[in-house]
Design a protein around this motif. Structure first.
Motif, PDB file in Angstrom:
ATOM      1  N   LEU A  76       0.818  -1.215   0.000  1.00  0.00           N
ATOM      2  CA  LEU A  76       0.000   0.000   0.000  1.00  0.00           C
ATOM      3  C   LEU A  76       0.853   1.267   0.000  1.00  0.00           C
ATOM      4  O   LEU A  76       0.396   2.332  -0.441  1.00  0.00           O
ATOM      5  N   LEU A  77       2.082   1.158   0.480  1.00  0.00           N
ATOM      6  CA  LEU A  77       2.960   2.326   0.489  1.00  0.00           C
ATOM      7  C   LEU A  77       3.204   2.889  -0.906  1.00  0.00           C
ATOM      8  O   LEU A  77       3.529   4.073  -1.062  1.00  0.00           O
ATOM      9  N   GLU A  78       3.031   2.045  -1.921  1.00  0.00           N
ATOM     10  CA  GLU A  78       3.249   2.514  -3.289  1.00  0.00           C
ATOM     11  C   GLU A  78       2.271   3.624  -3.658  1.00  0.00           C
ATOM     12  O   GLU A  78       2.555   4.455  -4.521  1.00  0.00           O
ATOM     13  N   GLY A  79       1.115   3.651  -3.006  1.00  0.00           N
ATOM     14  CA  GLY A  79       0.123   4.682  -3.298  1.00  0.00           C
ATOM     15  C   GLY A  79       0.032   5.763  -2.239  1.00  0.00           C
ATOM     16  O   GLY A  79      -0.950   6.523  -2.201  1.00  0.00           O
ATOM     17  N   LEU A  80       1.028   5.852  -1.343  1.00  0.00           N
ATOM     18  CA  LEU A  80       0.996   6.819  -0.252  1.00  0.00           C
ATOM     19  C   LEU A  80       1.004   8.251  -0.777  1.00  0.00           C
ATOM     20  O   LEU A  80       1.812   8.615  -1.636  1.00  0.00           O
ATOM     21  N   THR A  81       0.092   9.077  -0.252  1.00  0.00           N
ATOM     22  CA  THR A  81       0.053  10.504  -0.579  1.00  0.00           C
ATOM     23  C   THR A  81      -0.087  11.298   0.708  1.00  0.00           C
ATOM     24  O   THR A  81      -0.258  10.734   1.797  1.00  0.00           O
TER      25      THR A  81
END
Length: 411
Positions: free
Chosen positions: A317-322
């Motif tokens: 999920l970190l790949e989509g962190l904003t």
């Protein structure tokens, strides 16, 4: 319960607390926490009769035990069999399975274990705070509330049988009756508040008349301070109960730890000559309440294992962190914040001093937040670097994981 178990001395540090439900309240309700700590803790047994079937099934059910056993995956020392006070020889119900590069040792022989169970042996599941996620979480909440290490075993006993003879435990015990019935006979201590190596033996004296003769039913709780003699046996039903043990940090532990701190004082390293008044004064200073609480806390925080049931999902999920991604502190993390260093689960995560204000915000946040809400002077990219680091370390998690799991469960 003293605040010092949760709050470090006023040196700018912050102690972590759980945002989850109270495991202690769940164990003793309707008795209040205050009444329990004032009237029962380390003093006398407490029986809470509820007869509320299913109350503890989410921690470990008979179905869970059957799946564990019949899967064939149980291994020693994760389980053992006891019967009428005797521990059965593990080689009679386990075997080693050849494999490369190393064999599987102590694997349960399902047929033999079931045969022994049918013949009256109790199946003991050991160290469940290490291997059973619901119980690991329950024990962690108790650790955060009580300030002492917590462990869990389970005892699955067939009808009309007894697993262990009269004995005492050297840790405080919450016995949670999951299913069936079990009759408990509780006796006054032969040795009050025994240490870990002070096991019960006949030389300490035979038990007198029982002070409690009670049958626990599903949903009931029995609390026993360490040292209270007891024995238990089933009736006409199979019984499953969970024993949650609290390994209490004692004054003896506090004195040993304070004395250990004296190793840096050369006066303590000299041969005894004259009186020890100065040394006793120096030792006494190290036994001030704040000092004792700080050492107890450090020991607890430094020895807890991480509970990371969804960490692989978190890393993805970190790949989509904003900046707008909802984050939360893991409710089971037991930590201290000292300046800009986070201490938890046996490690220290040291961060630049400029991150201190944001760390204090994160450490005290009881609700979900975003990186954009951090109050410090970090720029947007550095804020993302900070929260990404804390997710990877297992301190924070992305809220989306918890929401996704809940949605999946409802489908």
């Amino acid at each position: 319960m003293p605040d010092s178990l949760f709050t470090r001395p006023s040196d700018g540090s912050v102690a972590g607390r759980t945002t989850g439900s109270s495991a202690l309240e769940r164990s003793i309700d309707p008795v209040s926490t205050e009444e329990f700590l004032d009237e029962y803790w380390e003093r006398r047994p407490l029986v809470v009769a509820r007869a509320k079937e299913g109350r503890f099934d989410d921690l470990l059910s008979i179905g869970d035990v059957e799946r564990l056993l019949c899967s064939g995956g149980l291994r020693t020392p994760g389980f053992r069999l006891v019967k009428a006070g005797e521990r059965l020889d593990a080689s009679s119900y386990t075997r080693n399975i050849p494999w490369r590069p190393a064999r599987f040792t102590g694997m349960a022989e399902i047929g033999r274990v079931l045969a022994e169970f049918e013949a009256g042996a109790t199946l003991v599941l050991q160290g469940l705070h290490h291997t059973c996620p619901p119980l690991a979480e329950f024990c962690r909440y108790l650790e955060i509330e009580l300030g002492h290490p917590v462990q869990a075993n389970a005892y699955f006993t067939p009808r009309d049988a007894q697993g262990l003879p009269v004995h005492h435990d050297t840790h405080d015990v919450f016995s949670l009756q999951v299913a069936g019935e079990k009759r408990w006979l509780v006796y006054e201590p032969a040795l009050e508040l025994p240490l870990k190596d002070q096991k019960y033996g006949p030389e300490l004296g035979e038990p007198g008349e029982p002070v409690h003769d009670v049958t626990l039913r599903a949903g009931d709780t029995l609390y026993l301070p360490r040292g209270w003699l007891h024995q238990a046996m089933t009736s006409s039903t199979d019984s499953l109960h969970i024993t949650v043990g609290v390994n209490v940090y004692t004054w003896l532990d506090a004195f040993k730890a304070a004395l250990g701190d004296c190793e840096d004082d050369v006066q303590f390293r000299r041969s005894p000559d004259g009186d020890a008044e100065e040394l006793l004064e120096a030792l006494g200073a190290r036994l001030a309440p704040d000092e004792v609480s700080a050492r107890q806390r450090r020991k607890l925080v430094s020895t807890r294992r991480p509970l990371l049931p969804d960490q692989l999902t978190q890393l993805r999920l970190l790949e989509g962190l904003t900046l707008e991604t909802l984050l939360e502190r893991r409710p089971t993390v037991l930590f201290d914040l000292d300046g800009s260093s986070l201490v938890f689960e046996g490690k220290t995560v040291a961060l630049p001093a400029v991150a201190r204000e944001d760390l204090e915000f994160i450490a005290s946040a009881d609700e979900a937040f975003t990186a954009d809400e951090l109050p410090g002077d970090l720029d947007d990219e550095t804020r993302l670097v900070l929260v990404r680091r804390l997710v990877r370390e297992g301190f924070l998690r992305l809220r989306e994981s918890a929401s996704s799991s809940g949605a999946a469960a409802e489908e």
